[in-house]
Design a protein around this motif. Structure first.
Motif, PDB file in Angstrom:
ATOM      1  N   GLN A  87      40.595  62.021   2.664  1.00  0.00           N
ATOM      2  CA  GLN A  87      40.813  60.924   3.702  1.00  0.00           C
ATOM      3  C   GLN A  87      40.921  59.611   3.041  1.00  0.00           C
ATOM      4  OE1 GLN A  87      41.757  60.676   6.953  1.00  0.00           O
ATOM      5  NE2 GLN A  87      42.508  62.991   6.603  1.00  0.00           N
ATOM      6  N   VAL A  88      39.402  59.334   2.249  1.00  0.00           N
ATOM      7  CA  VAL A  88      39.215  58.393   1.558  1.00  0.00           C
ATOM      8  C   VAL A  88      40.236  57.805   0.675  1.00  0.00           C
ATOM      9  CG1 VAL A  88      37.578  57.048  -0.013  1.00  0.00           C
ATOM     10  CG2 VAL A  88      36.518  58.415   1.998  1.00  0.00           C
ATOM     11  N   TYR A  89      40.777  58.918  -0.419  1.00  0.00           N
ATOM     12  CA  TYR A  89      41.753  58.771  -1.270  1.00  0.00           C
ATOM     13  C   TYR A  89      42.969  58.062  -0.417  1.00  0.00           C
ATOM     14  CZ  TYR A  89      45.401  59.640  -4.508  1.00  0.00           C
ATOM     15  OH  TYR A  89      46.472  59.473  -5.427  1.00  0.00           O
ATOM     16  N   ALA A  90      43.442  58.882   0.450  1.00  0.00           N
ATOM     17  CA  ALA A  90      44.740  58.391   1.362  1.00  0.00           C
ATOM     18  C   ALA A  90      44.440  57.031   1.707  1.00  0.00           C
ATOM     19  CB  ALA A  90      45.014  59.364   2.232  1.00  0.00           C
ATOM     20  N   ALA A  91      43.314  56.741   2.406  1.00  0.00           N
ATOM     21  CA  ALA A  91      43.123  55.438   3.007  1.00  0.00           C
ATOM     22  C   ALA A  91      43.441  54.310   1.913  1.00  0.00           C
ATOM     23  CB  ALA A  91      41.775  55.360   3.599  1.00  0.00           C
ATOM     24  N   GLN A  92      42.805  54.455   0.800  1.00  0.00           N
ATOM     25  CA  GLN A  92      42.914  53.582  -0.159  1.00  0.00           C
ATOM     26  C   GLN A  92      44.371  53.526  -0.814  1.00  0.00           C
ATOM     27  OE1 GLN A  92      40.622  51.187  -1.352  1.00  0.00           O
ATOM     28  NE2 GLN A  92      42.341  50.222  -2.172  1.00  0.00           N
ATOM     29  N   MET A  93      45.285  54.690  -0.971  1.00  0.00           N
ATOM     30  CA  MET A  93      46.359  54.471  -1.299  1.00  0.00           C
ATOM     31  C   MET A  93      47.396  54.140  -0.578  1.00  0.00           C
ATOM     32  SD  MET A  93      46.976  55.804  -4.660  1.00  0.00           S
ATOM     33  CE  MET A  93      48.543  56.324  -4.819  1.00  0.00           C
ATOM     34  N   LEU A  94      47.252  54.254   0.684  1.00  0.00           N
ATOM     35  CA  LEU A  94      48.095  53.657   1.688  1.00  0.00           C
ATOM     36  C   LEU A  94      47.804  52.137   1.897  1.00  0.00           C
ATOM     37  CD1 LEU A  94      48.043  56.714   4.433  1.00  0.00           C
ATOM     38  CD2 LEU A  94      49.909  55.959   2.735  1.00  0.00           C
TER      39      LEU A  94
END
Length: 91
Positions: A48-55
Motif C-alpha cells: 500500500q505504501v509502495y503503491a501510494a508513492q509510485m502512483l
C-alpha cells in the motif's frame, strides 16, 4: 501518503550494539525478513505504501499492477536469499 522508512514500517528498532552481536549481514537479513512479512497481500502495509508513492510519482500507472509488482518482487528477492537454495549469495 508519505514514504516511511522500512525500519519504521516494520517496527524493528535498532538496538545499541546490535551490529556487534549480529553483524551487518544479520541485521540486513532481519530487515529483509521484516520486509517480506509486511508485503504479503495487496492489502498489506508494504504494498500500500509502495503503491501510494509510485502512483504519486507516476499517476498513469495501474494501481493493481503496482501492488502486484511490489508483492512479487519482494517475494522473489526474499526467496532467492534462502540458504536452502544453495545460492552463493545467500545471506
Amino acid at each position: 501518503m508519505p514514504v516511511v522508512p522500512l525500519p519504521a514500517l516494520t517496527g524493528r528498532a535498532r538496538e545499541s550494539g546490535s551490529s556487534r552481536s549480529h553483524g551487518l549481514i544479520g541485521e540486513i537479513r532481519l530487515v529483509l525478513d521484516d520486509l517480506a512479512a509486511i508485503v504479503t497481500s495487496h492489502n498489506a502495509q508494504g504494498p500500500q505504501v509502495y503503491a501510494a508513492q509510485m502512483l504519486l510519482d507516476h499517476p498513469a500507472l495501474d494501481e493493481a499492477q503496482v501492488l502486484a509488482d511490489a508483492i512479487l518482487t519482494v517475494e522473489a528477492f526474499h526467496t532467492g536469499l534462502s540458504p536452502e537454495r544453495g545460492s552463493a549469495t545467500a545471506i
